[in-house]
Write a protein that holds these residues in place. Structure first.
Motif, PDB file in Angstrom:
ATOM      1  N   ARG A 106       0.825  -1.214   0.000  1.00 36.30           N
ATOM      2  CA  ARG A 106       0.000   0.000   0.000  1.00 36.30           C
ATOM      3  C   ARG A 106       0.852   1.254   0.000  1.00 36.30           C
ATOM      4  NH1 ARG A 106      -3.101  -2.930   3.796  1.00 36.30           N
ATOM      5  NH2 ARG A 106      -2.144  -1.741   5.498  1.00 36.30           N
ATOM      6  N   ASP A 107       1.943   1.234   0.769  1.00 39.24           N
ATOM      7  CA  ASP A 107       2.782   2.428   0.842  1.00 39.24           C
ATOM      8  C   ASP A 107       3.479   2.694  -0.484  1.00 39.24           C
ATOM      9  OD1 ASP A 107       3.894   4.463   2.910  1.00 39.24           O
ATOM     10  OD2 ASP A 107       5.654   3.777   1.816  1.00 39.24           O
ATOM     11  N   LEU A 108       4.003   1.668  -1.110  1.00 32.58           N
ATOM     12  CA  LEU A 108       4.655   1.847  -2.406  1.00 32.58           C
ATOM     13  C   LEU A 108       3.634   2.235  -3.477  1.00 32.58           C
ATOM     14  CD1 LEU A 108       7.253  -1.070  -2.436  1.00 32.58           C
ATOM     15  CD2 LEU A 108       7.749   1.382  -2.429  1.00 32.58           C
ATOM     16  N   ALA A 109       2.426   1.703  -3.366  1.00 30.73           N
ATOM     17  CA  ALA A 109       1.380   2.059  -4.324  1.00 30.73           C
ATOM     18  C   ALA A 109       1.014   3.537  -4.194  1.00 30.73           C
ATOM     19  CB  ALA A 109       0.144   1.188  -4.095  1.00 30.73           C
ATOM     20  N   ARG A 110       1.017   4.025  -2.982  1.00 27.97           N
ATOM     21  CA  ARG A 110       0.741   5.449  -2.755  1.00 27.97           C
ATOM     22  C   ARG A 110       1.811   6.306  -3.427  1.00 27.97           C
ATOM     23  NH1 ARG A 110       3.118   8.788   0.309  1.00 27.97           N
ATOM     24  NH2 ARG A 110       4.239   7.122   1.431  1.00 27.97           N
ATOM     25  N   VAL A 111       3.052   5.928  -3.295  1.00 30.23           N
ATOM     26  CA  VAL A 111       4.156   6.668  -3.913  1.00 30.23           C
ATOM     27  C   VAL A 111       4.045   6.625  -5.436  1.00 30.23           C
ATOM     28  CG1 VAL A 111       6.662   6.751  -4.225  1.00 30.23           C
ATOM     29  CG2 VAL A 111       5.697   6.296  -1.957  1.00 30.23           C
ATOM     30  N   ALA A 112       3.707   5.454  -5.956  1.00 30.00           N
ATOM     31  CA  ALA A 112       3.666   5.270  -7.406  1.00 30.00           C
ATOM     32  C   ALA A 112       2.351   5.737  -8.029  1.00 30.00           C
ATOM     33  CB  ALA A 112       3.886   3.802  -7.746  1.00 30.00           C
ATOM     34  N   GLY A 113       1.336   5.955  -7.199  1.00 34.10           N
ATOM     35  CA  GLY A 113       0.044   6.357  -7.725  1.00 34.10           C
ATOM     36  C   GLY A 113      -0.646   5.254  -8.499  1.00 34.10           C
ATOM     37  N   CYS A 114      -0.556   4.044  -7.961  1.00 30.59           N
ATOM     38  CA  CYS A 114      -1.159   2.898  -8.632  1.00 30.59           C
ATOM     39  C   CYS A 114      -1.809   1.986  -7.604  1.00 30.59           C
ATOM     40  CB  CYS A 114      -0.108   2.131  -9.441  1.00 30.59           C
ATOM     41  SG  CYS A 114       1.151   1.322  -8.429  1.00 30.59           S
ATOM     42  N   LEU A 151      12.267  -1.604 -10.690  1.00 31.57           N
ATOM     43  CA  LEU A 151      11.001  -1.394  -9.983  1.00 31.57           C
ATOM     44  C   LEU A 151      10.326  -0.115 -10.476  1.00 31.57           C
ATOM     45  CD1 LEU A 151       8.932  -2.090  -7.812  1.00 31.57           C
ATOM     46  CD2 LEU A 151      10.434  -0.967  -6.133  1.00 31.57           C
ATOM     47  N   GLY A 152      11.084   0.944 -10.594  1.00 31.83           N
ATOM     48  CA  GLY A 152      10.543   2.203 -11.089  1.00 31.83           C
ATOM     49  C   GLY A 152      10.014   2.093 -12.504  1.00 31.83           C
ATOM     50  N   ASP A 153      10.750   1.385 -13.358  1.00 35.96           N
ATOM     51  CA  ASP A 153      10.308   1.195 -14.743  1.00 35.96           C
ATOM     52  C   ASP A 153       8.972   0.456 -14.783  1.00 35.96           C
ATOM     53  OD1 ASP A 153      12.508   2.513 -15.718  1.00 35.96           O
ATOM     54  OD2 ASP A 153      13.598   0.695 -16.300  1.00 35.96           O
ATOM     55  N   ALA A 154       8.839  -0.549 -13.923  1.00 36.87           N
ATOM     56  CA  ALA A 154       7.611  -1.345 -13.903  1.00 36.87           C
ATOM     57  C   ALA A 154       6.415  -0.543 -13.407  1.00 36.87           C
ATOM     58  CB  ALA A 154       7.807  -2.582 -13.038  1.00 36.87           C
ATOM     59  N   LEU A 155       6.706   0.462 -12.568  1.00 38.29           N
ATOM     60  CA  LEU A 155       5.624   1.270 -11.983  1.00 38.29           C
ATOM     61  C   LEU A 155       5.491   2.636 -12.651  1.00 38.29           C
ATOM     62  CD1 LEU A 155       6.226   0.490  -8.188  1.00 38.29           C
ATOM     63  CD2 LEU A 155       4.594  -0.608  -9.747  1.00 38.29           C
ATOM     64  N   ASP A 156       6.311   2.886 -13.660  1.00 37.71           N
ATOM     65  CA  ASP A 156       6.297   4.172 -14.378  1.00 37.71           C
ATOM     66  C   ASP A 156       6.516   5.357 -13.443  1.00 37.71           C
ATOM     67  OD1 ASP A 156       5.824   3.056 -16.940  1.00 37.71           O
ATOM     68  OD2 ASP A 156       3.697   2.853 -16.467  1.00 37.71           O
ATOM     69  N   CYS A 157       7.466   5.218 -12.553  1.00 30.99           N
ATOM     70  CA  CYS A 157       7.796   6.300 -11.625  1.00 30.99           C
ATOM     71  C   CYS A 157       9.198   6.066 -11.098  1.00 30.99           C
ATOM     72  CB  CYS A 157       6.797   6.367 -10.467  1.00 30.99           C
ATOM     73  SG  CYS A 157       6.931   4.973  -9.325  1.00 30.99           S
ATOM     74  N   THR A 158       9.645   6.967 -10.244  1.00 32.65           N
ATOM     75  CA  THR A 158      10.957   6.802  -9.612  1.00 32.65           C
ATOM     76  C   THR A 158      10.771   6.333  -8.177  1.00 32.65           C
ATOM     77  OG1 THR A 158      11.984   8.518 -10.971  1.00 32.65           O
ATOM     78  CG2 THR A 158      13.072   7.964  -8.886  1.00 32.65           C
ATOM     79  N   ILE A 159      11.379   5.203  -7.846  1.00 35.24           N
ATOM     80  CA  ILE A 159      11.410   4.723  -6.464  1.00 35.24           C
ATOM     81  C   ILE A 159      12.864   4.814  -6.022  1.00 35.24           C
ATOM     82  CG2 ILE A 159      11.009   2.805  -4.886  1.00 35.24           C
ATOM     83  CD1 ILE A 159       8.441   3.830  -6.055  1.00 35.24           C
ATOM     84  N   ASP A 160      13.160   5.789  -5.174  1.00 37.44           N
ATOM     85  CA  ASP A 160      14.541   5.936  -4.711  1.00 37.44           C
ATOM     86  C   ASP A 160      14.729   5.200  -3.382  1.00 37.44           C
ATOM     87  OD1 ASP A 160      13.331   7.560  -2.800  1.00 37.44           O
ATOM     88  OD2 ASP A 160      14.090   9.430  -3.655  1.00 37.44           O
ATOM     89  N   GLU A 161      15.951   5.236  -2.877  1.00 43.31           N
ATOM     90  CA  GLU A 161      16.248   4.510  -1.645  1.00 43.31           C
ATOM     91  C   GLU A 161      15.387   4.994  -0.485  1.00 43.31           C
ATOM     92  OE1 GLU A 161      20.360   4.315  -0.620  1.00 43.31           O
ATOM     93  OE2 GLU A 161      20.963   3.392  -2.513  1.00 43.31           O
ATOM     94  N   ALA A 162      15.180   6.302  -0.389  1.00 43.59           N
ATOM     95  CA  ALA A 162      14.395   6.860   0.716  1.00 43.59           C
ATOM     96  C   ALA A 162      12.959   6.350   0.685  1.00 43.59           C
ATOM     97  CB  ALA A 162      14.422   8.380   0.668  1.00 43.59           C
ATOM     98  N   ALA A 163      12.362   6.303  -0.510  1.00 38.38           N
ATOM     99  CA  ALA A 163      10.985   5.822  -0.627  1.00 38.38           C
ATOM    100  C   ALA A 163      10.895   4.338  -0.296  1.00 38.38           C
ATOM    101  CB  ALA A 163      10.458   6.088  -2.034  1.00 38.38           C
ATOM    102  N   TRP A 164      11.885   3.570  -0.735  1.00 44.30           N
ATOM    103  CA  TRP A 164      11.883   2.134  -0.455  1.00 44.30           C
ATOM    104  C   TRP A 164      12.016   1.886   1.050  1.00 44.30           C
ATOM    105  CZ3 TRP A 164      14.660  -1.741   1.791  1.00 44.30           C
ATOM    106  CH2 TRP A 164      14.363  -3.052   1.401  1.00 44.30           C
ATOM    107  N   ILE A 165      12.937   2.603   1.679  1.00 40.82           N
ATOM    108  CA  ILE A 165      13.125   2.453   3.122  1.00 40.82           C
ATOM    109  C   ILE A 165      11.860   2.864   3.869  1.00 40.82           C
ATOM    110  CG2 ILE A 165      14.356   3.398   5.122  1.00 40.82           C
ATOM    111  CD1 ILE A 165      16.880   3.443   3.330  1.00 40.82           C
ATOM    112  N   ALA A 166      11.233   3.964   3.444  1.00 41.56           N
ATOM    113  CA  ALA A 166      10.011   4.423   4.102  1.00 41.56           C
ATOM    114  C   ALA A 166       8.917   3.370   4.033  1.00 41.56           C
ATOM    115  CB  ALA A 166       9.541   5.725   3.468  1.00 41.56           C
ATOM    116  N   SER A 167       8.837   2.652   2.912  1.00 41.71           N
ATOM    117  CA  SER A 167       7.818   1.609   2.790  1.00 41.71           C
ATOM    118  C   SER A 167       8.103   0.452   3.734  1.00 41.71           C
ATOM    119  CB  SER A 167       7.742   1.097   1.345  1.00 41.71           C
ATOM    120  OG  SER A 167       8.841   0.261   1.014  1.00 41.71           O
TER     121      SER A 167
END
Length: 205
Positions: A27-35, A67-83
């Protein structure tokens, strides 16, 4: 009491030092990616990407890029750690027990996770640092996974300790069995009560 008092206590992370909620992470990663969370699950798990990262087949940069390519967004280290922080729950009673152990013998972590998880742990079990500085081993960095014998041998070499002098604690019996096959003392724990009982049995309670 164990016949040999441990000189190192090696903990699993998820299920031992912290409880992991898979759906909360999605859910947290989906929120970041908007999906939708299902899309994150497909990108991470159905694709085999998470397994490849946990096994050390790809490094952190490649993992986050894919991961970012698959979600059409940028997932950086900070976002991954936050999730990972958002999906982890820590029991203060467990932290207190582990802190008490660390005052008597060195501690470490051996986890089936990608290398970035070592940094995430600093944000999840913060009170256990600096006792865990340089003492967190992840399967992605070691390129071996529990319950394989190789990962335990790599951990023993890292800590320069004999197998018989290590107490390894995991919530999965398959991993405990693997540790025992490698010569370590090992037990299954899954909460503060079981941890307290095992530590007493091994002379650390």
């Amino acid at each position: 009491m164990s016949p040999t008092l441990p000189r190192l206590v090696l903990f699993d992370f998820d299920g031992v030092l912290a409880h992991y909620a898979h759906e909360a992470r999605l859910r947290d990663l989906a929120r970041v990616a908007g999906c939708a969370p299902a899309r994150v699950a497909a990108a991470l798990f159905e694709s085999g990407l998470e397994r490849a990262y946990d096994s050390g087949a790809i490094d952190t940069a490649a993992y986050l890029l894919q991961l970012g390519d698959a979600l059409d967004c940028t997932i950086d280290e900070a976002a991954w750690i936050a999730s990972r922080v958002a999906s982890s729950r820590v029991d203060p009673a467990v932290l207190a027990l582990v802190t008490s152990v660390a005052q008597r013998v060195p501690i470490g972590v051996l986890s089936n996770n990608g290398a970035l998880m070592a940094e995430a742990m600093r944000h999840i079990v913060t009170p256990l640092f600096p006792a865990l500085d340089g003492r967190v081993l992840c399967s992605g960095a070691l390129r071996a996974r529990k319950p394989e014998r190789a990962i335990f041998e790599l951990a023993l070499a890292h800590f320069s300790v004999a197998a018989r002098d290590v107490l390894f604690l995991d919530d999965l019996f398959a991993n405990v069995r693997g540790a025992r096959a490698a010569g370590l003392q090992a037990d299954t724990v899954h909460d503060a009560r079981s941890l307290r009982r095992v530590l007493r049995r091994h002379g650390l309670g």
